[in-house]
Write a protein that holds these residues in place. Sequence first.
Motif, PDB file in Angstrom:
ATOM      1  N   GLY A   1      -7.380  -2.207  -7.648  1.00  0.00           N
ATOM      2  CA  GLY A   1      -7.634  -2.655  -6.286  1.00  0.00           C
ATOM      3  C   GLY A   1      -8.741  -1.839  -5.662  1.00  0.00           C
ATOM      4  N   TRP A   2      -9.568  -2.498  -4.892  1.00  0.00           N
ATOM      5  CA  TRP A   2     -10.569  -1.806  -4.084  1.00  0.00           C
ATOM      6  C   TRP A   2     -10.188  -1.995  -2.618  1.00  0.00           C
ATOM      7  CZ3 TRP A   2     -14.519   1.380  -5.509  1.00  0.00           C
ATOM      8  CH2 TRP A   2     -14.848   1.394  -6.865  1.00  0.00           C
ATOM      9  N   PHE A   3     -10.254  -0.918  -1.893  1.00  0.00           N
ATOM     10  CA  PHE A   3      -9.882  -0.891  -0.481  1.00  0.00           C
ATOM     11  C   PHE A   3     -11.027  -0.238   0.294  1.00  0.00           C
ATOM     12  CE2 PHE A   3      -5.295  -1.748  -0.952  1.00  0.00           C
ATOM     13  CZ  PHE A   3      -5.137  -1.521  -2.320  1.00  0.00           C
ATOM     14  N   ARG A   4     -11.008  -0.430   1.593  1.00  0.00           N
ATOM     15  CA  ARG A   4     -11.974   0.276   2.425  1.00  0.00           C
ATOM     16  C   ARG A   4     -11.342   0.604   3.771  1.00  0.00           C
ATOM     17  NH1 ARG A   4     -16.396  -4.548   3.680  1.00  0.00           N
ATOM     18  NH2 ARG A   4     -15.027  -5.858   4.962  1.00  0.00           N
ATOM     19  N   GLN A   5     -11.849   1.657   4.360  1.00  0.00           N
ATOM     20  CA  GLN A   5     -11.391   2.056   5.681  1.00  0.00           C
ATOM     21  C   GLN A   5     -12.597   2.368   6.541  1.00  0.00           C
ATOM     22  OE1 GLN A   5      -8.486   5.241   5.802  1.00  0.00           O
ATOM     23  NE2 GLN A   5      -7.828   4.633   7.830  1.00  0.00           N
ATOM     24  N   ALA A   6     -12.798   1.520   7.532  1.00  0.00           N
ATOM     25  CA  ALA A   6     -13.901   1.708   8.471  1.00  0.00           C
ATOM     26  C   ALA A   6     -13.479   2.683   9.563  1.00  0.00           C
ATOM     27  CB  ALA A   6     -14.292   0.370   9.077  1.00  0.00           C
ATOM     28  N   PRO A   7     -14.431   3.306  10.223  1.00  0.00           N
ATOM     29  CA  PRO A   7     -14.095   4.258  11.289  1.00  0.00           C
ATOM     30  C   PRO A   7     -13.215   3.624  12.355  1.00  0.00           C
ATOM     31  CG  PRO A   7     -16.423   4.398  10.748  1.00  0.00           C
ATOM     32  CD  PRO A   7     -15.890   3.225   9.997  1.00  0.00           C
ATOM     33  N   GLY A   8     -12.124   4.272  12.641  1.00  0.00           N
ATOM     34  CA  GLY A   8     -11.222   3.801  13.686  1.00  0.00           C
ATOM     35  C   GLY A   8     -10.355   2.615  13.307  1.00  0.00           C
ATOM     36  N   LYS A   9     -10.396   2.220  12.039  1.00  0.00           N
ATOM     37  CA  LYS A   9      -9.618   1.061  11.600  1.00  0.00           C
ATOM     38  C   LYS A   9      -8.673   1.446  10.465  1.00  0.00           C
ATOM     39  CE  LYS A   9     -13.002  -2.453  12.872  1.00  0.00           C
ATOM     40  NZ  LYS A   9     -13.753  -3.664  12.411  1.00  0.00           N
ATOM     41  N   GLU A  10      -7.704   0.590  10.243  1.00  0.00           N
ATOM     42  CA  GLU A  10      -6.782   0.815   9.146  1.00  0.00           C
ATOM     43  C   GLU A  10      -7.432   0.453   7.810  1.00  0.00           C
ATOM     44  OE1 GLU A  10      -2.554  -0.010  11.494  1.00  0.00           O
ATOM     45  OE2 GLU A  10      -3.154  -1.260   9.796  1.00  0.00           O
ATOM     46  N   ARG A  11      -6.899   1.047   6.758  1.00  0.00           N
ATOM     47  CA  ARG A  11      -7.386   0.712   5.430  1.00  0.00           C
ATOM     48  C   ARG A  11      -7.049  -0.743   5.132  1.00  0.00           C
ATOM     49  NH1 ARG A  11      -5.665   4.644   0.592  1.00  0.00           N
ATOM     50  NH2 ARG A  11      -6.669   6.076   2.061  1.00  0.00           N
ATOM     51  N   GLU A  12      -7.991  -1.458   4.538  1.00  0.00           N
ATOM     52  CA  GLU A  12      -7.758  -2.855   4.187  1.00  0.00           C
ATOM     53  C   GLU A  12      -8.100  -3.089   2.722  1.00  0.00           C
ATOM     54  OE1 GLU A  12     -10.282  -5.760   6.017  1.00  0.00           O
ATOM     55  OE2 GLU A  12     -12.123  -4.682   5.547  1.00  0.00           O
ATOM     56  N   GLY A  13      -7.382  -4.008   2.123  1.00  0.00           N
ATOM     57  CA  GLY A  13      -7.699  -4.405   0.766  1.00  0.00           C
ATOM     58  C   GLY A  13      -8.932  -5.281   0.747  1.00  0.00           C
ATOM     59  N   VAL A  14      -9.785  -5.069  -0.214  1.00  0.00           N
ATOM     60  CA  VAL A  14     -11.022  -5.837  -0.345  1.00  0.00           C
ATOM     61  C   VAL A  14     -10.885  -6.858  -1.463  1.00  0.00           C
ATOM     62  CG1 VAL A  14     -13.478  -5.703  -0.838  1.00  0.00           C
ATOM     63  CG2 VAL A  14     -12.391  -3.923   0.546  1.00  0.00           C
ATOM     64  N   LEU A  15     -10.507  -6.407  -2.630  1.00  0.00           N
ATOM     65  CA  LEU A  15     -10.255  -7.312  -3.728  1.00  0.00           C
ATOM     66  C   LEU A  15      -9.446  -6.590  -4.792  1.00  0.00           C
ATOM     67  CD1 LEU A  15     -12.429  -6.026  -5.784  1.00  0.00           C
ATOM     68  CD2 LEU A  15     -13.988  -7.745  -4.902  1.00  0.00           C
ATOM     69  N   CYS A  16      -8.974  -7.372  -5.742  1.00  0.00           N
ATOM     70  CA  CYS A  16      -8.169  -6.818  -6.823  1.00  0.00           C
ATOM     71  C   CYS A  16      -8.497  -7.574  -8.104  1.00  0.00           C
ATOM     72  CB  CYS A  16      -6.685  -6.933  -6.500  1.00  0.00           C
ATOM     73  SG  CYS A  16      -5.602  -6.161  -7.731  1.00  0.00           S
ATOM     74  N   ILE A  17      -8.617  -6.851  -9.200  1.00  0.00           N
ATOM     75  CA  ILE A  17      -8.825  -7.466 -10.511  1.00  0.00           C
ATOM     76  C   ILE A  17      -7.605  -7.145 -11.361  1.00  0.00           C
ATOM     77  CG2 ILE A  17     -10.230  -5.479 -11.273  1.00  0.00           C
ATOM     78  CD1 ILE A  17     -11.737  -7.477 -13.112  1.00  0.00           C
ATOM     79  N   SER A  18      -7.022  -8.188 -11.918  1.00  0.00           N
ATOM     80  CA  SER A  18      -5.815  -8.008 -12.718  1.00  0.00           C
ATOM     81  C   SER A  18      -6.165  -7.497 -14.107  1.00  0.00           C
ATOM     82  CB  SER A  18      -5.076  -9.340 -12.815  1.00  0.00           C
ATOM     83  OG  SER A  18      -5.806 -10.236 -13.639  1.00  0.00           O
ATOM     84  N   THR A  19      -5.143  -7.201 -14.882  1.00  0.00           N
ATOM     85  CA  THR A  19      -5.384  -6.779 -16.263  1.00  0.00           C
ATOM     86  C   THR A  19      -6.001  -7.913 -17.077  1.00  0.00           C
ATOM     87  OG1 THR A  19      -3.095  -7.335 -16.793  1.00  0.00           O
ATOM     88  CG2 THR A  19      -3.580  -5.022 -16.268  1.00  0.00           C
TER      89      THR A  19
END
Length: 120
Positions: A35-53
Amino acid sequence: QGQLVESGGGLVQPGGSLRLSCAASGFTLGTYAIGWFRQAPGKEREGVLCISTGNDITYYPDSVKGRFTVWRHNAWNTAYLQINSLIPEDTAVYYCAAKRSCIGNDIPYWGQGTQVTVSS
């Protein structure tokens, strides 16, 4: 002890591209969803995308579709996130994570994050 290390972040102008890397050590990344996630300043961490096995990709925010892509290189125990057509709203700390599955939040390993800043 397993570890994930991200790299490739930096300062880029709007419209530019970046490729982030997520290197695993101490465990086999190919047996996990990534999974790739990101957290912008002042915001909660959010999921961006996920690649399965099986290399199926799930995108979470609509804003990344067509601009973000992900793949894994199992022999190198590494995953990559390619980000194109960057916009200022992409500015965030980006994290990779080794997940048991793209469904659910069982995440044994997190990376330390890499900063992406989009600015002219």
